[in-house]
Scaffold this motif. Structure first.
Motif, PDB file in Angstrom:
ATOM      1  N   VAL A 206       9.714   7.066 -34.195  1.00 56.59           N
ATOM      2  CA  VAL A 206       9.022   7.950 -33.266  1.00 56.59           C
ATOM      3  C   VAL A 206      10.113   8.710 -32.517  1.00 56.59           C
ATOM      4  N   PHE A 207       9.986  10.042 -32.487  1.00 58.82           N
ATOM      5  CA  PHE A 207      11.135  10.865 -32.116  1.00 58.82           C
ATOM      6  C   PHE A 207      10.979  11.584 -30.774  1.00 58.82           C
ATOM      7  N   ASP A 208      12.075  12.215 -30.380  1.00 66.34           N
ATOM      8  CA  ASP A 208      12.130  13.103 -29.210  1.00 66.34           C
ATOM      9  C   ASP A 208      11.714  12.383 -27.931  1.00 66.34           C
ATOM     10  N   GLY A 209      12.119  11.132 -27.813  1.00 64.98           N
ATOM     11  CA  GLY A 209      11.891  10.385 -26.576  1.00 64.98           C
ATOM     12  C   GLY A 209      10.485   9.824 -26.425  1.00 64.98           C
ATOM     13  N   ARG A 210       9.635  10.015 -27.425  1.00 61.54           N
ATOM     14  CA  ARG A 210       8.273   9.470 -27.326  1.00 61.54           C
ATOM     15  C   ARG A 210       8.300   7.946 -27.430  1.00 61.54           C
ATOM     16  N   ALA A 211       7.248   7.322 -26.920  1.00 62.93           N
ATOM     17  CA  ALA A 211       7.086   5.875 -27.113  1.00 62.93           C
ATOM     18  C   ALA A 211       5.927   5.682 -28.090  1.00 62.93           C
ATOM     19  N   HIS A 212       6.047   4.676 -28.946  1.00 59.70           N
ATOM     20  CA  HIS A 212       4.956   4.404 -29.887  1.00 59.70           C
ATOM     21  C   HIS A 212       3.754   3.829 -29.136  1.00 59.70           C
ATOM     22  N   ALA A 213       2.597   4.429 -29.318  1.00 58.54           N
ATOM     23  CA  ALA A 213       1.370   3.925 -28.685  1.00 58.54           C
ATOM     24  C   ALA A 213       0.693   2.967 -29.661  1.00 58.54           C
ATOM     25  N   SER A 214       0.945   1.671 -29.479  1.00 58.65           N
ATOM     26  CA  SER A 214       0.354   0.665 -30.357  1.00 58.65           C
ATOM     27  C   SER A 214      -1.010   0.245 -29.817  1.00 58.65           C
ATOM     28  N   VAL A 215      -1.946  -0.012 -30.740  1.00 58.42           N
ATOM     29  CA  VAL A 215      -3.244  -0.530 -30.275  1.00 58.42           C
ATOM     30  C   VAL A 215      -3.068  -1.878 -29.578  1.00 58.42           C
ATOM     31  N   LEU A 216      -1.987  -2.601 -29.933  1.00 57.75           N
ATOM     32  CA  LEU A 216      -1.773  -3.920 -29.329  1.00 57.75           C
ATOM     33  C   LEU A 216      -1.425  -3.809 -27.844  1.00 57.75           C
ATOM     34  N   ALA A 217      -0.837  -2.670 -27.471  1.00 58.65           N
ATOM     35  CA  ALA A 217      -0.427  -2.496 -26.073  1.00 58.65           C
ATOM     36  C   ALA A 217      -1.540  -1.851 -25.249  1.00 58.65           C
ATOM     37  N   HIS A 218      -2.683  -1.626 -25.884  1.00 60.54           N
ATOM     38  CA  HIS A 218      -3.822  -1.028 -25.186  1.00 60.54           C
ATOM     39  C   HIS A 218      -4.810  -2.151 -24.875  1.00 60.54           C
ATOM     40  N   ALA A 219      -4.996  -2.444 -23.586  1.00 58.14           N
ATOM     41  CA  ALA A 219      -5.726  -3.659 -23.207  1.00 58.14           C
ATOM     42  C   ALA A 219      -7.082  -3.768 -23.891  1.00 58.14           C
ATOM     43  N   ARG A 220      -7.854  -2.673 -23.936  1.00 55.15           N
ATOM     44  CA  ARG A 220      -9.213  -2.777 -24.485  1.00 55.15           C
ATOM     45  C   ARG A 220      -9.217  -2.782 -26.012  1.00 55.15           C
ATOM     46  N   ASP A 287      17.328   0.920 -32.995  1.00 57.83           N
ATOM     47  CA  ASP A 287      18.160   2.085 -33.318  1.00 57.83           C
ATOM     48  C   ASP A 287      17.459   3.074 -34.251  1.00 57.83           C
ATOM     49  N   LEU A 288      16.271   2.746 -34.716  1.00 56.46           N
ATOM     50  CA  LEU A 288      15.643   3.583 -35.743  1.00 56.46           C
ATOM     51  C   LEU A 288      15.223   4.979 -35.266  1.00 56.46           C
ATOM     52  N   PRO A 289      14.739   5.136 -34.017  1.00 55.39           N
ATOM     53  CA  PRO A 289      14.382   6.508 -33.616  1.00 55.39           C
ATOM     54  C   PRO A 289      15.575   7.461 -33.747  1.00 55.39           C
ATOM     55  N   GLY A 290      16.731   7.061 -33.237  1.00 55.33           N
ATOM     56  CA  GLY A 290      17.910   7.922 -33.321  1.00 55.33           C
ATOM     57  C   GLY A 290      18.367   8.112 -34.754  1.00 55.33           C
ATOM     58  N   PHE A 291      18.330   7.023 -35.507  1.00 58.97           N
ATOM     59  CA  PHE A 291      18.791   7.044 -36.902  1.00 58.97           C
ATOM     60  C   PHE A 291      17.989   8.049 -37.729  1.00 58.97           C
ATOM     61  N   PHE A 292      16.663   7.987 -37.617  1.00 64.00           N
ATOM     62  CA  PHE A 292      15.836   8.878 -38.442  1.00 64.00           C
ATOM     63  C   PHE A 292      15.704  10.271 -37.832  1.00 64.00           C
ATOM     64  N   GLN A 293      15.778  10.342 -36.502  1.00 64.82           N
ATOM     65  CA  GLN A 293      15.721  11.684 -35.889  1.00 64.82           C
ATOM     66  C   GLN A 293      16.922  12.506 -36.359  1.00 64.82           C
ATOM     67  N   ALA A 294      18.091  11.868 -36.473  1.00 67.52           N
ATOM     68  CA  ALA A 294      19.285  12.593 -36.945  1.00 67.52           C
ATOM     69  C   ALA A 294      19.067  13.104 -38.369  1.00 67.52           C
ATOM     70  N   LYS A 295      18.410  12.301 -39.195  1.00 64.54           N
ATOM     71  CA  LYS A 295      18.148  12.742 -40.582  1.00 64.54           C
ATOM     72  C   LYS A 295      17.154  13.906 -40.580  1.00 64.54           C
ATOM     73  N   ARG A 296      16.100  13.753 -39.785  1.00 68.29           N
ATOM     74  CA  ARG A 296      15.120  14.838 -39.684  1.00 68.29           C
ATOM     75  C   ARG A 296      15.816  16.126 -39.255  1.00 68.29           C
ATOM     76  N   ASP A 297      16.643  16.015 -38.216  1.00 70.74           N
ATOM     77  CA  ASP A 297      17.272  17.227 -37.667  1.00 70.74           C
ATOM     78  C   ASP A 297      18.296  17.810 -38.633  1.00 70.74           C
ATOM     79  N   ARG A 298      18.946  16.968 -39.408  1.00 66.16           N
ATOM     80  CA  ARG A 298      19.898  17.467 -40.400  1.00 66.16           C
ATOM     81  C   ARG A 298      19.175  18.330 -41.446  1.00 66.16           C
ATOM     82  N   LEU A 299      18.049  17.819 -41.932  1.00 63.06           N
ATOM     83  CA  LEU A 299      17.276  18.579 -42.920  1.00 63.06           C
ATOM     84  C   LEU A 299      16.733  19.865 -42.295  1.00 63.06           C
ATOM     85  N   ARG A 300      16.252  19.747 -41.065  1.00 61.09           N
ATOM     86  CA  ARG A 300      15.692  20.933 -40.391  1.00 61.09           C
ATOM     87  C   ARG A 300      16.772  21.990 -40.203  1.00 61.09           C
TER      88      ARG A 300
END
Ligand code: GLN
Length: 392
Positions: A206-220, A287-300
């Motif tokens: 999940v890129f650009d500083g976002r946080a993953h919104a998991s259903v597990l972290a949603h109380a209801r 480390d995965l957000p940074g790792f894959f964001q760099a790959k995304r940005d390289r291709l872009r």
């Protein structure tokens, strides 16, 4: 004829991932189709697997998963999402996420039931629903941004709706569900006997500083959801086929009833190895957000001035490629041209739809070495120029 029955999945062929990988290999193309890394895994994991076999962990593991691995998963969920999950009654180790999804659908849906999935939907969902005897209702994510149309979901709910299949970060569109999406979903299912099956295998991408919104972290949602994760994705090792499902005890009990007769238990040495690896590397995945964001940005960056455009990608290890400026909206035909004329394998989006509309995007996998991404970008750029000249 060696078989006299009637096919239960008459129009299902070989998956597009397998087809494209085979063809890429046959043609010597750069394979950005099927989603898997082309770089080495962490050698510490390799060592832990060898060690586990040497130490004799080579017989059946417990059906629900190795206790040490489930404890490691519980620690990971606490560190990542602040969750308190009971490893005994709420975590089940499965043969990749695909088995978790399949077993969950068999356990939770049956004849007369409806299951809602969002198109483009991962190709394994609907066959699992149909084999369970249930009906899959496919609702489109609204292009070009592939957002949820919650009014449409509300209209589609009925007394028969049993399951809603969520996938965030989303394969193949690279979008992510927002906290607001989860709120709307939670309100919508509140008074209904509906379970949410959430495929979150790309949770760490999940890129650009976002946080993953998991259903597990949603109380209801937590109390009515079964969330599915993948060590194959998180450890860059899609071949290990070790995933897990997290759900409240009653849902977990139903899942295990199917799991025990489907795969029974998962490769013991691999579970041992991953359990030890999680102990050694408690921040696995961080480390995965940074790792894959760099790959995304390289291709872009490499395709910056190109007529093949790259729509925003908020998550997953994929990137869409929009060819609308260069060719008619036929993604299957364009993927074929990319493969045979540009030497790059991609995945068209049509197989992810019940009834595909005209589509102008194909999916590329970015989980590749820099050299692979650079070489693919060069081929794509040159192909785009050839097409532009031909069209001019
Ligand atoms: N999940 C992988 C993808 O989306 C494919 C896995 C498979 O080949 N079944 O590319």
């Amino acid at each position: 004829m060696s078989w006299f029955g009637r096919s239960k999945l008459p129009e299902v062929g070989t998956t597009i991932f397998t087809v494209m990988s085979r063809r890429a290999q046959a043609l010597g193309a750069i394979n950005l189709g099927q989603g898997f890394p082309d770089y080495d895994i962490d050698p510490r994991l390799t060592e832990r697997v060898a060690e586990a076999m040497r130490q004799g962990h080579n017989q059946y593991a417990p059906m629900e998963g190795l206790p040490a691995l489930r404890a490691g998963i519980a620690r990971k969920l606490e560190a990542g999402y602040g969750l308190c999950v009971d490893p005994q009654d709420e975590i089940t180790v499965t043969l990749g996420a695909t088995e978790a999804i399949y077993s969950a659908i068999q356990a939770l849906a049956g004849p007369g039931d409806e299951v809602i999935a969002f198109d483009p939907a991962y190709d394994a969902y609907e066959p699992a629903v149909r084999l369970a005897g249930a009906r899959c209702i496919r609702l489109p994510l609204a292009p070009p941004q592939f957002r949820y149309d919650w009014d449409r979901v509300r209209d589609a709910l009925s007394d028969r709706t049993r399951l809603i299949l969520l996938n965030t970060p989303h394969n193949p569109t690279c979008t992510v569900a927002s906290a607001h999406d989860l709120d709307v979903l939670a309100a919508m299912v509140a008074e209904r006997p509906i379970t949410v099956l959430s495929d979150e295998v790309y949770e760490h991408m999940v890129f650009d500083g976002r946080a993953h919104a998991s259903v597990l972290a949603h109380a209801r949602l937590r109390e009515r959801s079964l969330a599915v994760f993948s060590f194959g994705k998180t450890l860059h090792a899609t071949g290990v086929r070790v995933g897990y499902a997290v759900a409240p005890p009653a849902l977990t009990a139903e899942l295990r009833k199917v799991h025990q007769f489907n795969t029974f238990s998962i490769a013991h040495p691999l579970q041992q190895a991953i359990a030890r690896y999680l102990e050694e590397c408690p921040d696995t995945g961080a480390d995965l957000p940074g790792f894959f964001q760099a790959k995304r940005d390289r291709l872009r960056a490499a395709l910056g001035g190109c007529a093949l455009r790259l729509p925003p990608a908020a998550g997953t290890f994929f990137q869409l490629l929009d060819f609308s400026a260069l060719a008619p909206p036929d993604d299957v035909a364009f993927a074929e041209r990319l493969l045979t004329e540009a030497g790059v394998a991609s995945i068209p989006l049509s197989p992810f739809y019940a009834a595909p509309p005209p589509l102008s995007c194909v999916r590329l996998c970015i989980a590749k070495r820099e050299a692979t991404l650079d070489a693919a970008a060069e081929r794509l750029g040159a192909f785009a120029q050839r097409l532009a000249r031909a069209g001019a």
